[in-house]
Motif scaffolding. Sequence first.
Motif, PDB file in Angstrom:
ATOM      1  N   GLU A 296     -36.867  77.789  55.584  1.00 39.02           N
ATOM      2  CA  GLU A 296     -37.389  77.198  56.815  1.00 39.02           C
ATOM      3  C   GLU A 296     -36.661  77.637  58.075  1.00 39.02           C
ATOM      4  O   GLU A 296     -37.172  77.442  59.167  1.00 39.02           O
ATOM      5  CB  GLU A 296     -37.347  75.658  56.715  1.00 39.02           C
ATOM      6  N   LEU A 297     -35.440  78.201  57.975  1.00 41.01           N
ATOM      7  CA  LEU A 297     -34.729  78.500  59.228  1.00 41.01           C
ATOM      8  C   LEU A 297     -35.340  79.654  60.016  1.00 41.01           C
ATOM      9  O   LEU A 297     -35.552  79.479  61.233  1.00 41.01           O
ATOM     10  CB  LEU A 297     -33.245  78.751  58.928  1.00 41.01           C
ATOM     11  N   PRO A 298     -35.662  80.815  59.525  1.00 44.82           N
ATOM     12  CA  PRO A 298     -35.357  81.335  58.198  1.00 44.82           C
ATOM     13  C   PRO A 298     -33.991  82.020  58.193  1.00 44.82           C
ATOM     14  O   PRO A 298     -33.551  82.561  59.199  1.00 44.82           O
ATOM     15  CB  PRO A 298     -36.465  82.367  57.977  1.00 44.82           C
ATOM     16  N   ALA A 299     -33.317  81.992  57.058  1.00 44.21           N
ATOM     17  CA  ALA A 299     -32.021  82.633  56.926  1.00 44.21           C
ATOM     18  C   ALA A 299     -32.068  83.604  55.754  1.00 44.21           C
ATOM     19  O   ALA A 299     -32.770  83.380  54.773  1.00 44.21           O
ATOM     20  CB  ALA A 299     -30.931  81.586  56.686  1.00 44.21           C
ATOM     21  N   GLU A 300     -31.346  84.708  55.902  1.00 39.69           N
ATOM     22  CA  GLU A 300     -31.290  85.666  54.804  1.00 39.69           C
ATOM     23  C   GLU A 300     -30.488  85.113  53.636  1.00 39.69           C
ATOM     24  O   GLU A 300     -30.816  85.333  52.482  1.00 39.69           O
ATOM     25  CB  GLU A 300     -30.665  86.978  55.294  1.00 39.69           C
ATOM     26  N   ARG A 301     -29.416  84.381  53.965  1.00 38.96           N
ATOM     27  CA  ARG A 301     -28.587  83.761  52.937  1.00 38.96           C
ATOM     28  C   ARG A 301     -28.154  82.386  53.431  1.00 38.96           C
ATOM     29  O   ARG A 301     -28.021  82.167  54.616  1.00 38.96           O
ATOM     30  CB  ARG A 301     -27.351  84.619  52.635  1.00 38.96           C
ATOM     31  N   ALA A 302     -27.925  81.493  52.487  1.00 35.10           N
ATOM     32  CA  ALA A 302     -27.451  80.155  52.844  1.00 35.10           C
ATOM     33  C   ALA A 302     -26.592  79.633  51.708  1.00 35.10           C
ATOM     34  O   ALA A 302     -26.821  79.949  50.533  1.00 35.10           O
ATOM     35  CB  ALA A 302     -28.614  79.211  53.122  1.00 35.10           C
ATOM     36  N   LEU A 303     -25.617  78.818  52.068  1.00 29.30           N
ATOM     37  CA  LEU A 303     -24.639  78.356  51.095  1.00 29.30           C
ATOM     38  C   LEU A 303     -24.098  77.012  51.559  1.00 29.30           C
ATOM     39  O   LEU A 303     -23.828  76.820  52.753  1.00 29.30           O
ATOM     40  CB  LEU A 303     -23.496  79.370  50.980  1.00 29.30           C
ATOM     41  N   VAL A 304     -23.959  76.081  50.621  1.00 22.64           N
ATOM     42  CA  VAL A 304     -23.287  74.821  50.902  1.00 22.64           C
ATOM     43  C   VAL A 304     -21.857  74.932  50.399  1.00 22.64           C
ATOM     44  O   VAL A 304     -21.630  75.204  49.211  1.00 22.64           O
ATOM     45  CB  VAL A 304     -24.009  73.635  50.234  1.00 22.64           C
ATOM     46  N   VAL A 305     -20.910  74.769  51.306  1.00 21.59           N
ATOM     47  CA  VAL A 305     -19.490  74.898  50.980  1.00 21.59           C
ATOM     48  C   VAL A 305     -18.882  73.501  50.948  1.00 21.59           C
ATOM     49  O   VAL A 305     -18.988  72.747  51.923  1.00 21.59           O
ATOM     50  CB  VAL A 305     -18.758  75.773  52.019  1.00 21.59           C
ATOM     51  N   LEU A 306     -18.260  73.156  49.827  1.00 21.23           N
ATOM     52  CA  LEU A 306     -17.589  71.872  49.661  1.00 21.23           C
ATOM     53  C   LEU A 306     -16.117  72.116  49.384  1.00 21.23           C
ATOM     54  O   LEU A 306     -15.768  73.081  48.699  1.00 21.23           O
ATOM     55  CB  LEU A 306     -18.212  71.077  48.503  1.00 21.23           C
ATOM     56  N   THR A 307     -15.280  71.270  49.906  1.00 18.73           N
ATOM     57  CA  THR A 307     -13.853  71.415  49.620  1.00 18.73           C
ATOM     58  C   THR A 307     -13.559  70.842  48.240  1.00 18.73           C
ATOM     59  O   THR A 307     -14.081  69.800  47.852  1.00 18.73           O
ATOM     60  CB  THR A 307     -13.015  70.675  50.675  1.00 18.73           C
TER      61      THR A 307
ATOM     62  N   ALA B  21     -20.673  62.231  53.509  1.00 15.17           N
ATOM     63  CA  ALA B  21     -20.992  63.142  52.398  1.00 15.17           C
ATOM     64  C   ALA B  21     -19.761  63.883  51.899  1.00 15.17           C
ATOM     65  O   ALA B  21     -19.873  64.711  50.999  1.00 15.17           O
ATOM     66  CB  ALA B  21     -22.050  64.143  52.834  1.00 15.17           C
ATOM     67  N   GLY B  22     -18.592  63.601  52.455  1.00 14.94           N
ATOM     68  CA  GLY B  22     -17.412  64.367  52.078  1.00 14.94           C
ATOM     69  C   GLY B  22     -17.276  65.584  52.987  1.00 14.94           C
ATOM     70  O   GLY B  22     -18.144  65.896  53.800  1.00 14.94           O
ATOM     71  N   ARG B  23     -16.178  66.278  52.851  1.00  9.18           N
ATOM     72  CA  ARG B  23     -15.925  67.432  53.718  1.00  9.18           C
ATOM     73  C   ARG B  23     -16.710  68.634  53.186  1.00  9.18           C
ATOM     74  O   ARG B  23     -16.453  69.112  52.074  1.00  9.18           O
ATOM     75  CB  ARG B  23     -14.431  67.742  53.742  1.00  9.18           C
ATOM     76  N   GLY B  24     -17.623  69.109  53.989  1.00  6.55           N
ATOM     77  CA  GLY B  24     -18.437  70.235  53.560  1.00  6.55           C
ATOM     78  C   GLY B  24     -19.257  70.777  54.714  1.00  6.55           C
ATOM     79  O   GLY B  24     -19.320  70.181  55.809  1.00  6.55           O
ATOM     80  N   TRP B  25     -19.881  71.928  54.477  1.00  9.19           N
ATOM     81  CA  TRP B  25     -20.644  72.604  55.526  1.00  9.19           C
ATOM     82  C   TRP B  25     -21.851  73.310  54.898  1.00  9.19           C
ATOM     83  O   TRP B  25     -21.808  73.756  53.746  1.00  9.19           O
ATOM     84  CB  TRP B  25     -19.784  73.665  56.226  1.00  9.19           C
ATOM     85  N   LEU B  26     -22.906  73.417  55.679  1.00  4.20           N
ATOM     86  CA  LEU B  26     -24.009  74.313  55.352  1.00  4.20           C
ATOM     87  C   LEU B  26     -23.823  75.576  56.183  1.00  4.20           C
ATOM     88  O   LEU B  26     -23.759  75.511  57.414  1.00  4.20           O
ATOM     89  CB  LEU B  26     -25.354  73.668  55.667  1.00  4.20           C
ATOM     90  N   VAL B  27     -23.710  76.712  55.516  1.00  7.09           N
ATOM     91  CA  VAL B  27     -23.487  77.986  56.187  1.00  7.09           C
ATOM     92  C   VAL B  27     -24.704  78.873  55.938  1.00  7.09           C
ATOM     93  O   VAL B  27     -25.139  79.025  54.786  1.00  7.09           O
ATOM     94  CB  VAL B  27     -22.210  78.674  55.661  1.00  7.09           C
ATOM     95  N   ALA B  28     -25.269  79.421  57.009  1.00  7.26           N
ATOM     96  CA  ALA B  28     -26.455  80.275  56.892  1.00  7.26           C
ATOM     97  C   ALA B  28     -26.213  81.583  57.622  1.00  7.26           C
ATOM     98  O   ALA B  28     -25.626  81.605  58.705  1.00  7.26           O
ATOM     99  CB  ALA B  28     -27.691  79.572  57.450  1.00  7.26           C
ATOM    100  N   ASP B  29     -26.655  82.666  57.014  1.00 10.20           N
ATOM    101  CA  ASP B  29     -26.576  84.000  57.615  1.00 10.20           C
ATOM    102  C   ASP B  29     -27.962  84.364  58.122  1.00 10.20           C
ATOM    103  O   ASP B  29     -28.865  84.657  57.332  1.00 10.20           O
ATOM    104  CB  ASP B  29     -26.081  85.008  56.566  1.00 10.20           C
ATOM    105  N   LEU B  30     -28.142  84.314  59.443  1.00 10.41           N
ATOM    106  CA  LEU B  30     -29.446  84.640  60.013  1.00 10.41           C
ATOM    107  C   LEU B  30     -29.741  86.125  59.933  1.00 10.41           C
ATOM    108  O   LEU B  30     -30.901  86.528  59.868  1.00 10.41           O
ATOM    109  CB  LEU B  30     -29.511  84.178  61.468  1.00 10.41           C
ATOM    110  N   GLY B  31     -28.719  86.970  59.973  1.00 11.16           N
ATOM    111  CA  GLY B  31     -28.917  88.404  59.851  1.00 11.16           C
ATOM    112  C   GLY B  31     -29.844  88.949  60.907  1.00 11.16           C
ATOM    113  O   GLY B  31     -29.789  88.579  62.083  1.00 11.16           O
ATOM    114  N   ASP B  32     -30.740  89.838  60.499  1.00 12.69           N
ATOM    115  CA  ASP B  32     -31.700  90.430  61.439  1.00 12.69           C
ATOM    116  C   ASP B  32     -32.676  89.395  61.978  1.00 12.69           C
ATOM    117  O   ASP B  32     -33.285  89.595  63.027  1.00 12.69           O
ATOM    118  CB  ASP B  32     -32.480  91.555  60.754  1.00 12.69           C
ATOM    119  N   ALA B  33     -32.840  88.307  61.239  1.00 11.67           N
ATOM    120  CA  ALA B  33     -33.785  87.279  61.689  1.00 11.67           C
ATOM    121  C   ALA B  33     -33.302  86.581  62.944  1.00 11.67           C
ATOM    122  O   ALA B  33     -34.079  85.953  63.658  1.00 11.67           O
ATOM    123  CB  ALA B  33     -34.003  86.235  60.584  1.00 11.67           C
TER     124      ALA B  33
END
Length: 521
Positions: free
Chosen positions: A219-230, A294-306
């Motif tokens: 939906e973003l759109p992102a080439e890659r996305a990752l949820v990072v949790l400590t 939700a605890g310490r964490g982040w949603l990280v997305a790589d938009l890239g060329d988009a």
Amino acid sequence: MVNPGGDATFVPLSDRVRWTAVLRLLLVVTAAVLWWSGDRDPATARLLAAVGAGHLLLTGALLLARAGRSATRAGLDAGLLLDSVALVVGVHALGGVQAPAAALFALHAAGTTLLTSFRTGVKVAGAHTVAVLCLVQAEATGVLAGGPDAGAFPGGFTGFTALLWATTLGTATFAAVNERELRRRRHDAEVLHRLLADLVGVGDRARVASRLARFAREELPAERALVVLTGEGDRSGEDVALVPAREVDEVLRRAGQEARPVLVDALDPARDPWLARRWPRARGVVVVPLPPEAGRGWLVADLGDARQAVRARGLERRALRALEQAVSHAALALSRAEALEALRRAATLDGLTGVANRRTLDEALARAVADDGAAPLSVALLDVDHFKAVNDRHGHQAGDEVLRAVAAAAASVVREGDLVARYGGEEFAVLLPRTTPAQAQVLVERLRAAVAASSDPRVTCSAGIAGADAGAGAADVLAAADRALYAAKAAGRDRSVVSPGAAARAGAAAAGRPGTPGAPG
């Protein structure tokens, strides 16, 4: 003429029919005001009254009709065409296209554009243009009695056309922009609703994080996305990863401190080594921190060329806003999943030692015994020798540490598929599927050696081992292992004893092997 497509999803057809009736009533009232402010010719009044009454009767019939959707749409289209005819008659009676009454055409076209769709408004403007052209030509050629503008064709018609189309196209343009924005907002609301519906029944943090990462990619759109949790451990995957708190990158830390999304053009290997190693060529990285609950964490997305395309369409802010809302929804699901996991741990694990509790052991043993397969099954009961003396001499906290050490030693020795449980007090049970009593004794001896080597103060264990007989229940197996445990204690402790029944079966099996004296050949 009414667009059967997307506009119907914003305004129901029945509402458009009602508001079109209001528009017609407004036109009739406006025509009456123009007549009143003009010469108030009685003949004109009768004509306007007849046209207005007939048109309102038609509108009332459309409102009262209980027709299907197709018939209602056809009636609405027919009514819009008749509007042009009625307006031509009224405008001719009120002075022609150069009189103020000609503005009624522009009012009708603008109203139709707003109430139905910009496509329908353009079509209605075209119908008005043709109708007025016929009126002007009829007046210019003497077919109809000319008004003040008789013979002014094409000058009067040109001015009228410019006014009509400027009004219609301006209204249509703004309506189209508004409709696109409504569609975007509706799309965002729908995808967020679907995300929330997907997360309702999810009780696992990893699955929640994975769904959030997929949302960002789709939906973003992102080439890659990752949820990072400590956290510690190796749970890195495509959608979720654990990073030790000491290795949190600068861009993640900054997003958490500012409690807002952070967008960077490229990752700095010096300040963001963890992300830079994972995404070495990332461009346009957006980091959205998870809420504290939700605890310490982040949603990280790589938009890239988009990213450039997103900026070019002016959607970046809207997309980030939708992403923040998705993160908020996911944060609630993560909190709920963590609470459920804590409840599951509390229901299945012993709070002091972290191994399975008695209830979990009973359920697992009952399932294993109920399985009529040919695979052997053994159970070992272990008791810490002289545990009361440990508590009396060193205190109960030292006794708790001893129990934790025994549980950790047992967990380090058993194989995958085996189950270590706290049986009660200082007693532990080990469920050993696909294991004969003789094989179980070998493993138990390794376990006892591990306990003696790792406990402080040093303790030893006594163990009783029993196998599951055919037809025996879970209580029978535990009772046999308990008798063997008491036999180990009576023999001087610090040893393991196999249940006599299990030992007899093992001896019989050995005696029956081919090549053994006394065994059948």
